[in-house]
Design an enzyme around this catalytic site. Sequence first.
Site, PDB file in Angstrom:
ATOM      1  N   TYR A 126      13.847   3.377 -13.410  1.00 21.03           N
ATOM      2  CA  TYR A 126      14.712   4.079 -14.387  1.00 21.03           C
ATOM      3  C   TYR A 126      15.648   5.060 -13.686  1.00 21.03           C
ATOM      4  O   TYR A 126      16.839   5.135 -13.994  1.00 21.03           O
ATOM      5  CB  TYR A 126      13.796   4.801 -15.377  1.00 21.03           C
ATOM      6  CG  TYR A 126      14.468   5.463 -16.556  1.00 21.03           C
ATOM      7  CD1 TYR A 126      14.671   4.768 -17.754  1.00 21.03           C
ATOM      8  CD2 TYR A 126      14.848   6.797 -16.507  1.00 21.03           C
ATOM      9  CE1 TYR A 126      15.244   5.398 -18.847  1.00 21.03           C
ATOM     10  CE2 TYR A 126      15.427   7.427 -17.599  1.00 21.03           C
ATOM     11  CZ  TYR A 126      15.620   6.715 -18.771  1.00 21.03           C
ATOM     12  OH  TYR A 126      16.184   7.343 -19.863  1.00 21.03           O
ATOM     13  N   PRO A 168      21.275  13.250 -20.546  1.00 24.02           N
ATOM     14  CA  PRO A 168      20.333  14.034 -21.358  1.00 24.02           C
ATOM     15  C   PRO A 168      19.050  14.332 -20.596  1.00 24.02           C
ATOM     16  O   PRO A 168      18.633  13.571 -19.721  1.00 24.02           O
ATOM     17  CB  PRO A 168      20.017  13.118 -22.543  1.00 24.02           C
ATOM     18  CG  PRO A 168      21.021  12.014 -22.509  1.00 24.02           C
ATOM     19  CD  PRO A 168      21.415  11.879 -21.069  1.00 24.02           C
ATOM     20  N   TYR A 190      14.967  15.685 -21.686  1.00 28.08           N
ATOM     21  CA  TYR A 190      13.938  15.134 -22.581  1.00 28.08           C
ATOM     22  C   TYR A 190      14.301  15.445 -24.027  1.00 28.08           C
ATOM     23  O   TYR A 190      14.411  16.599 -24.419  1.00 28.08           O
ATOM     24  CB  TYR A 190      12.564  15.682 -22.199  1.00 28.08           C
ATOM     25  CG  TYR A 190      12.036  15.011 -20.940  1.00 28.08           C
ATOM     26  CD1 TYR A 190      11.103  13.992 -21.023  1.00 28.08           C
ATOM     27  CD2 TYR A 190      12.529  15.356 -19.685  1.00 28.08           C
ATOM     28  CE1 TYR A 190      10.640  13.343 -19.880  1.00 28.08           C
ATOM     29  CE2 TYR A 190      12.083  14.715 -18.534  1.00 28.08           C
ATOM     30  CZ  TYR A 190      11.140  13.712 -18.647  1.00 28.08           C
ATOM     31  OH  TYR A 190      10.690  13.061 -17.522  1.00 28.08           O
TER      32      TYR A 190
HETATM   33  N1  CAA Z   1       5.980  15.760 -15.007  1.00 28.18           N
HETATM   34  C1  CAA Z   1       4.937  16.427 -14.477  1.00 28.18           C
HETATM   35  N2  CAA Z   1       3.772  15.842 -14.169  1.00 28.18           N
HETATM   36  C2  CAA Z   1       3.649  14.534 -14.390  1.00 28.18           C
HETATM   37  C3  CAA Z   1       4.710  13.771 -14.933  1.00 28.18           C
HETATM   38  C4  CAA Z   1       5.909  14.436 -15.249  1.00 28.18           C
HETATM   39  N3  CAA Z   1       6.964  13.779 -15.786  1.00 28.18           N
HETATM   40  N4  CAA Z   1       4.300  12.481 -15.045  1.00 28.18           N
HETATM   41  C5  CAA Z   1       3.046  12.437 -14.588  1.00 28.18           C
HETATM   42  N5  CAA Z   1       2.617  13.670 -14.206  1.00 28.18           N
HETATM   43  C6  CAA Z   1       1.318  14.034 -13.652  1.00 28.18           C
HETATM   44  C7  CAA Z   1       0.164  13.813 -14.642  1.00 28.18           C
HETATM   45  O1  CAA Z   1       0.031  14.919 -15.518  1.00 28.18           O
HETATM   46  C8  CAA Z   1      -1.006  13.658 -13.685  1.00 28.18           C
HETATM   47  O2  CAA Z   1      -1.386  14.931 -13.206  1.00 28.18           O
HETATM   48  P1  CAA Z   1      -2.944  15.223 -12.824  1.00 28.18           P
HETATM   49  O3  CAA Z   1      -3.270  14.267 -11.715  1.00 28.18           O
HETATM   50  O4  CAA Z   1      -2.878  16.658 -12.419  1.00 28.18           O
HETATM   51  O5  CAA Z   1      -3.700  14.966 -14.099  1.00 28.18           O
HETATM   52  C9  CAA Z   1      -0.388  12.884 -12.512  1.00 28.18           C
HETATM   53  O6  CAA Z   1       1.029  13.121 -12.599  1.00 28.18           O
HETATM   54  C10 CAA Z   1      -0.626  11.392 -12.569  1.00 28.18           C
HETATM   55  O7  CAA Z   1      -0.283  10.940 -13.892  1.00 28.18           O
HETATM   56  P2  CAA Z   1      -1.251  10.013 -14.772  1.00 28.18           P
HETATM   57  O8  CAA Z   1      -2.671  10.501 -14.731  1.00 28.18           O
HETATM   58  O9  CAA Z   1      -0.608   9.871 -16.123  1.00 28.18           O
HETATM   59  O10 CAA Z   1      -1.193   8.637 -13.916  1.00 28.18           O
HETATM   60  P3  CAA Z   1      -0.925   7.153 -14.408  1.00 28.18           P
HETATM   61  O11 CAA Z   1      -0.956   6.261 -13.208  1.00 28.18           O
HETATM   62  O12 CAA Z   1      -1.782   6.813 -15.589  1.00 28.18           O
HETATM   63  O13 CAA Z   1       0.573   7.195 -14.956  1.00 28.18           O
HETATM   64  C11 CAA Z   1       2.884   7.751 -14.890  1.00 28.18           C
HETATM   65  C12 CAA Z   1       1.598   7.672 -14.118  1.00 28.18           C
HETATM   66  C13 CAA Z   1       3.379   6.333 -15.203  1.00 28.18           C
HETATM   67  C14 CAA Z   1       3.910   8.467 -14.004  1.00 28.18           C
HETATM   68  C15 CAA Z   1       2.655   8.483 -16.237  1.00 28.18           C
HETATM   69  O14 CAA Z   1       2.069   9.745 -15.986  1.00 28.18           O
HETATM   70  C16 CAA Z   1       3.932   8.699 -16.987  1.00 28.18           C
HETATM   71  O15 CAA Z   1       4.386   7.827 -17.721  1.00 28.18           O
HETATM   72  N6  CAA Z   1       4.511   9.902 -16.855  1.00 28.18           N
HETATM   73  C17 CAA Z   1       5.747  10.263 -17.519  1.00 28.18           C
HETATM   74  C18 CAA Z   1       6.901   9.799 -16.691  1.00 28.18           C
HETATM   75  C19 CAA Z   1       8.133  10.307 -17.357  1.00 28.18           C
HETATM   76  O16 CAA Z   1       8.468  11.489 -17.281  1.00 28.18           O
HETATM   77  N7  CAA Z   1       8.856   9.392 -18.053  1.00 28.18           N
HETATM   78  C20 CAA Z   1      10.022   9.796 -18.794  1.00 28.18           C
HETATM   79  C21 CAA Z   1      10.083   8.987 -20.050  1.00 28.18           C
HETATM   80  S1  CAA Z   1      11.313   9.642 -21.178  1.00 28.18           S
HETATM   81  C22 CAA Z   1      12.749   9.136 -20.512  1.00 28.18           C
HETATM   82  O17 CAA Z   1      12.834   8.395 -19.606  1.00 28.18           O
HETATM   83  C23 CAA Z   1      13.988   9.695 -21.184  1.00 28.18           C
HETATM   84  C24 CAA Z   1      14.771  10.453 -20.213  1.00 28.18           C
HETATM   85  O18 CAA Z   1      15.809   9.977 -19.743  1.00 28.18           O
HETATM   86  C25 CAA Z   1      14.365  11.835 -19.838  1.00 28.18           C
END
Ligand code: CAA
Length: 241
Positions: free
Chosen positions: A147, A177, A179
């Site tokens: 992404y 943008p 979040y």
């Molecule tokens: N910010 C801060 N910390 C984050 C994070 C983020 N965006 N994403 C993940 N983490 C942290 C988790 O809290 C976790 O911390 P701990 O080990 O301390 O618990 C660590 O990273 C690992 O995460 P997961 O336990 O969730 O691990 P996973 O393998 O199950 O999943 C992941 C990993 C796919 C990155 C999942 O955490 C995820 O989907 N995170 C969000 C990613 C994100 O920000 N996507 C944005 C979507 S919205 C969008 O895209 C619109 C836009 O333009 C802004």
Amino acid sequence: MARVAVVTGGTRGIGAAISLGLHKAGYKVAANYAGNDEAAAAFKAETGIHVDKWDVGSLAACKDGIARVEAALGPVEIVINNAGITRDGFFHKMTEAQWDEVLQTNLKSLFAMCRVTIEGMRARGFGRIVNLSSVNGQKGQMGQVNYSAAKAGVIGFTKALALENANKGITVNCIAPGYVATDMTKAIAPDVMQKIVAQIPVGRMGEPEEIANTVLYLINDQAGFITGSTIAINGGQFTVG
Ligand code: CAA
């Protein structure tokens, strides 16, 4: 005569707010969508906005889709490339499908949509293109190598296309943008979301209408000197320049 605008991914989330904002401002709007027929039908019934289904990642589908829109509403003068998907996951586990789907919908769509509309804009000497990037294309985001790459690509695409068309009355700009409260961000686990909101100085997520207002500003006839720009709307989460 009201100008005709196409909003990709225009029936849900940020796209729906853009479609509605343009419609209320008097533009003739076509809201494109890819998959969710139920949401599109509800959006059409509620707003009266023209909706049409096609895959923006396909040049052939864009050709057919734009031809239908032009037959129904007239020549397309404004394109809002908003459609986007996530297939989040750490890169060391990322599949080829996760990469391809995101690059096709979030970046190839700009090629396809602009390729089929730019010649008409050039011939008529007017056009407005607004591409939706993301804070995560500017700063990078764990779990989003695909992404972030696509959304950074959107910024480069915008700058180059702006240069090529600056002398033809066409502006090409980008909004990045942060979040924003939509179905896409609702899919993030609540504990992860808490950490994200803690990184936003304004202390909350954005609202779709806050993005739509800036689109309206950029497509205005008076905004002809703004081109090749990227406007960040992210609550202060990441600043450049
Ligand atoms: N910010 C801060 N910390 C984050 C994070 C983020 N965006 N994403 C993940 N983490 C942290 C988790 O809290 C976790 O911390 P701990 O080990 O301390 O618990 C660590 O990273 C690992 O995460 P997961 O336990 O969730 O691990 P996973 O393998 O199950 O999943 C992941 C990993 C796919 C990155 C999942 O955490 C995820 O989907 N995170 C969000 C990613 C994100 O920000 N996507 C944005 C979507 S919205 C969008 O895209 C619109 C836009 O333009 C802004």
